[in-house]
Design an enzyme around this catalytic site. Sequence first.
Site, PDB file in Angstrom:
ATOM      1  N   ASP A 168      -7.015  -3.859   6.192  1.00  0.00           N
ATOM      2  CA  ASP A 168      -7.433  -5.239   6.430  1.00  0.00           C
ATOM      3  C   ASP A 168      -8.563  -5.630   5.481  1.00  0.00           C
ATOM      4  OD1 ASP A 168      -5.621  -5.018   8.581  1.00  0.00           O
ATOM      5  OD2 ASP A 168      -7.212  -4.197   9.842  1.00  0.00           O
ATOM      6  N   SER A 197       0.833  -1.186   0.000  1.00  0.00           N
ATOM      7  CA  SER A 197       0.000   0.000   0.000  1.00  0.00           C
ATOM      8  C   SER A 197       0.868   1.236   0.000  1.00  0.00           C
ATOM      9  CB  SER A 197      -0.905   0.010   1.237  1.00  0.00           C
ATOM     10  OG  SER A 197      -1.518   1.271   1.368  1.00  0.00           O
ATOM     11  N   GLY A 218      -0.576   4.228   0.362  1.00  0.00           N
ATOM     12  CA  GLY A 218      -1.485   5.216   0.913  1.00  0.00           C
ATOM     13  C   GLY A 218      -2.337   5.855  -0.163  1.00  0.00           C
TER      14      GLY A 218
END
Length: 337
Positions: free
Chosen positions: A252, A220, A222
């Site tokens: 998650d 990731s 962001g």
Amino acid sequence: MILTVTPNPSLDRTYEIPALERGAVLRATGDRIDPGGKGVNVSRALAAAGHRTLAVLPLGGPAGAALAGLLTAEGIDVAGVPVAGQTRSNIAVAEPDGTLTKINAAGPELTAEESAALLTAVGERSAGADWIACCGSLPRGLAPEWYAELVARAHHMGARIALDTSGPALTAALRERPDIVKPNAEELAQAVGRPLTTVGDAVRAAEELRSRGARAVLASLGADGQLLVDGDGAHFASAPVAVVRSNVGAGDASLAGFLAAGGTGVPALAAAVAHGAAAVQLPGSLMPTPSDLAPERVTVTAEVPLGRALTEPVPDSPAPRPHRPHGGTARKGARDE
């Protein structure tokens, strides 16, 4: 069926406030209490999407009993390992612009016997599992090599492992070749010991994790997007989000979407970003249902923008600060552990 392992679960209470002002008496505009912990949230996201999941986790005291009750109410099978310590309780404060401040308790210290019992519970309940997702920080009493032991045992039983952790626990587990690891940008920088300033830096860091044992890396970045780097090369995906309410558990939810879509390739990456984008638009750590998803808004490409500067460059030894949320979908937030 996807089995999740959460060595350090929690009860998470989230307060929504107009603005965080230190030293003031603040009035919440909304609040909720949810089961917490990264693996727990993966199970919650899977259950919300109608998939079968089993959560293996240590449970202690009234908080542990409350956590088990909340999970059961969400349709999740729970395999709790009794521990003497009290399951931790965490607090999150969410502001309207998406900024999230979290206070995470340390949690109980597990004994050697409790640590062994947790590993045994995973082995006993993993028959028929398509994936085992091992997620979050390790509680006191568990050595950094604990996840490595779990990965080795799971592979011996023929199971596939998704690992979402950081620091020494991630480093130790790489030698056992987890099938997928899911760092965020800061964890990726920390793992390779150098800063990330562009998407290309992140791709090279993910490739290094593969050279050290990870079979695939779902990273990731962001607000900038997500990367999947595996044996087929690198792919980059993102999705726009109009309003961010909370990113607790968004990463998650992203991992849950990835695994539910098979856990490999472009379709799984697209599902991961769709789930993350949906999650950040919900309050607290509420998990998205199929009606919340907008897969048509996800863009996936093999033409990775290597030279694109990251919105928030990451040093190799990040200082504690608010984190970018997972999923390439939001602006501000804190890493859920």
